[in-house]
Design a protein around this motif. Sequence first.
Motif, PDB file in Angstrom:
ATOM      1  N   GLY A 254       0.827  -1.211   0.000  1.00 25.61           N
ATOM      2  CA  GLY A 254       0.000   0.000   0.000  1.00 25.61           C
ATOM      3  C   GLY A 254       0.860   1.259   0.000  1.00 25.61           C
ATOM      4  O   GLY A 254       0.550   2.226  -0.713  1.00 25.61           O
ATOM      5  N   LEU A 255       1.944   1.240   0.747  1.00 29.42           N
ATOM      6  CA  LEU A 255       2.838   2.413   0.770  1.00 29.42           C
ATOM      7  C   LEU A 255       3.484   2.638  -0.599  1.00 29.42           C
ATOM      8  O   LEU A 255       3.591   3.777  -1.056  1.00 29.42           O
ATOM      9  CB  LEU A 255       3.950   2.215   1.803  1.00 29.42           C
ATOM     10  CG  LEU A 255       3.665   2.590   3.256  1.00 29.42           C
ATOM     11  CD1 LEU A 255       4.952   2.505   4.072  1.00 29.42           C
ATOM     12  CD2 LEU A 255       3.078   3.997   3.364  1.00 29.42           C
ATOM     13  N   GLY A 256       3.905   1.541  -1.227  1.00 28.09           N
ATOM     14  CA  GLY A 256       4.499   1.647  -2.563  1.00 28.09           C
ATOM     15  C   GLY A 256       3.493   2.206  -3.543  1.00 28.09           C
ATOM     16  O   GLY A 256       3.806   3.096  -4.353  1.00 28.09           O
ATOM     17  N   TRP A 257       2.268   1.705  -3.454  1.00 26.48           N
ATOM     18  CA  TRP A 257       1.206   2.186  -4.346  1.00 26.48           C
ATOM     19  C   TRP A 257       0.954   3.681  -4.101  1.00 26.48           C
ATOM     20  O   TRP A 257       0.801   4.457  -5.054  1.00 26.48           O
ATOM     21  CB  TRP A 257      -0.063   1.360  -4.095  1.00 26.48           C
ATOM     22  CG  TRP A 257      -1.226   1.824  -4.897  1.00 26.48           C
ATOM     23  CD1 TRP A 257      -1.522   1.495  -6.187  1.00 26.48           C
ATOM     24  CD2 TRP A 257      -2.253   2.723  -4.472  1.00 26.48           C
ATOM     25  NE1 TRP A 257      -2.663   2.131  -6.587  1.00 26.48           N
ATOM     26  CE2 TRP A 257      -3.126   2.891  -5.555  1.00 26.48           C
ATOM     27  CE3 TRP A 257      -2.502   3.402  -3.278  1.00 26.48           C
ATOM     28  CZ2 TRP A 257      -4.251   3.714  -5.485  1.00 26.48           C
ATOM     29  CZ3 TRP A 257      -3.619   4.219  -3.210  1.00 26.48           C
ATOM     30  CH2 TRP A 257      -4.480   4.368  -4.296  1.00 26.48           C
ATOM     31  N   ALA A 258       0.925   4.082  -2.839  1.00 25.03           N
ATOM     32  CA  ALA A 258       0.699   5.495  -2.511  1.00 25.03           C
ATOM     33  C   ALA A 258       1.817   6.364  -3.084  1.00 25.03           C
ATOM     34  O   ALA A 258       1.554   7.450  -3.623  1.00 25.03           O
ATOM     35  CB  ALA A 258       0.622   5.669  -0.996  1.00 25.03           C
ATOM     36  N   ALA A 259       3.057   5.879  -2.997  1.00 27.21           N
ATOM     37  CA  ALA A 259       4.183   6.659  -3.532  1.00 27.21           C
ATOM     38  C   ALA A 259       4.012   6.873  -5.031  1.00 27.21           C
ATOM     39  O   ALA A 259       4.248   7.970  -5.551  1.00 27.21           O
ATOM     40  CB  ALA A 259       5.499   5.938  -3.238  1.00 27.21           C
ATOM     41  N   VAL A 260       3.571   5.825  -5.728  1.00 24.73           N
ATOM     42  CA  VAL A 260       3.358   5.946  -7.179  1.00 24.73           C
ATOM     43  C   VAL A 260       2.221   6.925  -7.465  1.00 24.73           C
ATOM     44  O   VAL A 260       2.364   7.838  -8.284  1.00 24.73           O
ATOM     45  CB  VAL A 260       3.041   4.557  -7.787  1.00 24.73           C
ATOM     46  CG1 VAL A 260       2.614   4.690  -9.242  1.00 24.73           C
ATOM     47  CG2 VAL A 260       4.250   3.647  -7.675  1.00 24.73           C
ATOM     48  N   MET A 261       1.112   6.759  -6.770  1.00 23.71           N
ATOM     49  CA  MET A 261      -0.062   7.599  -7.043  1.00 23.71           C
ATOM     50  C   MET A 261       0.210   9.069  -6.696  1.00 23.71           C
ATOM     51  O   MET A 261      -0.212   9.972  -7.419  1.00 23.71           O
ATOM     52  CB  MET A 261      -1.272   7.109  -6.228  1.00 23.71           C
ATOM     53  CG  MET A 261      -1.750   5.728  -6.598  1.00 23.71           C
ATOM     54  SD  MET A 261      -1.986   5.476  -8.361  1.00 23.71           S
ATOM     55  CE  MET A 261      -3.467   6.436  -8.648  1.00 23.71           C
ATOM     56  N   LEU A 262       0.916   9.281  -5.593  1.00 20.36           N
ATOM     57  CA  LEU A 262       1.160  10.665  -5.158  1.00 20.36           C
ATOM     58  C   LEU A 262       2.193  11.363  -6.030  1.00 20.36           C
ATOM     59  O   LEU A 262       2.278  12.589  -6.038  1.00 20.36           O
ATOM     60  CB  LEU A 262       1.625  10.685  -3.692  1.00 20.36           C
ATOM     61  CG  LEU A 262       0.538  10.334  -2.678  1.00 20.36           C
ATOM     62  CD1 LEU A 262       1.142  10.061  -1.312  1.00 20.36           C
ATOM     63  CD2 LEU A 262      -0.491  11.452  -2.579  1.00 20.36           C
ATOM     64  N   SER A 263       2.972  10.570  -6.755  1.00 20.93           N
ATOM     65  CA  SER A 263       3.984  11.199  -7.608  1.00 20.93           C
ATOM     66  C   SER A 263       3.424  11.522  -8.992  1.00 20.93           C
ATOM     67  O   SER A 263       4.073  12.200  -9.770  1.00 20.93           O
ATOM     68  CB  SER A 263       5.194  10.271  -7.750  1.00 20.93           C
ATOM     69  OG  SER A 263       4.812   9.109  -8.436  1.00 20.93           O
ATOM     70  N   LYS A 264       2.246  11.026  -9.289  1.00 19.22           N
ATOM     71  CA  LYS A 264       1.659  11.265 -10.613  1.00 19.22           C
ATOM     72  C   LYS A 264       1.421  12.757 -10.800  1.00 19.22           C
ATOM     73  O   LYS A 264       0.689  13.376 -10.032  1.00 19.22           O
ATOM     74  CB  LYS A 264       0.342  10.517 -10.759  1.00 19.22           C
ATOM     75  CG  LYS A 264       0.507   9.122 -11.312  1.00 19.22           C
ATOM     76  CD  LYS A 264      -0.833   8.526 -11.639  1.00 19.22           C
ATOM     77  CE  LYS A 264      -0.660   7.141 -12.229  1.00 19.22           C
ATOM     78  NZ  LYS A 264      -1.937   6.486 -12.442  1.00 19.22           N
ATOM     79  N   GLY A 265       2.031  13.324 -11.812  1.00 17.59           N
ATOM     80  CA  GLY A 265       1.798  14.725 -12.125  1.00 17.59           C
ATOM     81  C   GLY A 265       2.621  15.681 -11.293  1.00 17.59           C
ATOM     82  O   GLY A 265       2.522  16.889 -11.468  1.00 17.59           O
ATOM     83  N   SER A 266       3.455  15.141 -10.355  1.00 17.53           N
ATOM     84  CA  SER A 266       4.320  16.030  -9.572  1.00 17.53           C
ATOM     85  C   SER A 266       5.302  16.719 -10.503  1.00 17.53           C
ATOM     86  O   SER A 266       5.786  16.111 -11.461  1.00 17.53           O
ATOM     87  CB  SER A 266       5.093  15.229  -8.530  1.00 17.53           C
ATOM     88  OG  SER A 266       4.204  14.844  -7.516  1.00 17.53           O
ATOM     89  N   PRO A 267       5.642  17.971 -10.239  1.00 17.03           N
ATOM     90  CA  PRO A 267       6.508  18.710 -11.146  1.00 17.03           C
ATOM     91  C   PRO A 267       7.858  18.025 -11.354  1.00 17.03           C
ATOM     92  O   PRO A 267       8.282  17.795 -12.448  1.00 17.03           O
ATOM     93  CB  PRO A 267       6.689  20.052 -10.448  1.00 17.03           C
ATOM     94  CG  PRO A 267       5.610  20.148  -9.436  1.00 17.03           C
ATOM     95  CD  PRO A 267       5.201  18.776  -9.093  1.00 17.03           C
TER      96      PRO A 267
END
Lengths: 274, 173
Positions: A254-267
């Motif tokens: 879940g943490l790995g998935w969150a890292a991927v999702m939260l990085s989507k579109g980050s500058p």
Amino acid sequence: MSENEPLVCSPRRLLNIHRIVQCFVVVGLIWKIQFFRWTDDVYLTFPLSDPFFPDWLESQRTLRIAYLAAVASGLLAILLNRRFLLVLVTIIEWAALSVLMIHQGSYNDVTFTTSWWTVLWCLFVSSQLQASNPLLTSQRAARLACVILSLIMLGAAVGKWTTEYWSGVVLYEIYFRERDFWFFNWLRDCYSEDQLQVLSLVHSRIVIIVETIAGLTLWCLPSRIAGWCGMLLMLFIPLSNNYMLFSVTLSLLGLGWAAVMLSKGSPSPCCEQV
Amino acid sequence: MSTSSPRKSIFLSLIYVVIAMIAMWILLMPWVPAIAAVSMRRFHLTSSSFVWWAIQQPIPSMYNFCNTFEIRQWPPGVTNSLVSDPLFFDLSSDKTIDFGKIHADHINHFPSRVLTFSDHRIHCCSSNQNRWLVTVSTYRGQRIETLTQAKPVGGGRFLLTRTELLADEAISP
């Protein structure tokens, strides 16, 4: 919470990611529920008096309450919207997991250690849901997820930097010799004992090298790459060793998935700040 | 717990401080024998105090050290005194048979759990007789050995008594 903000930095999106990570934690906690129920019977039949533990941490009642509180507060955290309540139940969940980590009947189960770290991440996210800069919060949450994954892998790796692991002896004795799991049963059908020892040596060295690289690098890699690497590792470990290990790795997945999702579109990963 | 400022989060800083301390502890373990010894004692439940042990519990330690255990029906020293008895001597191999040993194996972490956890506990306690558990952890030439006695005290309950047999903290690469 505004719904007009860009997708990546919307507090609602952050809340949803938090909820899904909580789902991973709860599923991890109940993954071995049958085993825990049986364990509860064993503890009822054969209680232990151990001067090392305080009485309340030997009590079966404490163990039951802590486990049920961890699962129930995890479920509530999935359902709640209000920040204050969300923080409150997450604190309860984290406290319950803290008890499970030091209780006589559960201290050795890494399920509670990995869940503890993941819920600490959830506590940070839930406490920041109304922060004035959701983009910054997302970046911080993504980075923290990667750092936690890195720490877990580092802890696993360094304890294996010893000749007994490098020679393959430990993993041979624990897994290759007689572990009843499809992968090892298949290996025993195909290879002689001498060949298995060589395979164990190779397997052991690959494990040490991969864990060491992950432990030393995941924290500083771009969140998306680190998240994907973490997820692959957390899937590979139980699929190749023991399905019960999903209880340990699901929260980290879940943490790995969150890292991927939260990085989507980050500058840019280099803009992430602590 | 945290501030609402976009630039600072005390809570996050605190988490990072704890993580940095743990990472430092882990990374020093191979080169500082005292840290390895403390970590192995954590696995054996022989830390200097419960609080000191509990503080270490968040440190990730999956599959750390080479850990072995023996479940025994009498303590190791008793077998040694029976070496001269033909009943305890294997004529085919000229070796003493250790009849005291019921089960021995490697274990991934926390060898102390052989008495405290679930299926292992039932394995040790179901006969309702005295049992001795010898646990050994080794790491880069260091060795910690602990003897735990499980004594039945009635009603299915067992009383545990732990003794550290050996704490070889010298580095012998």
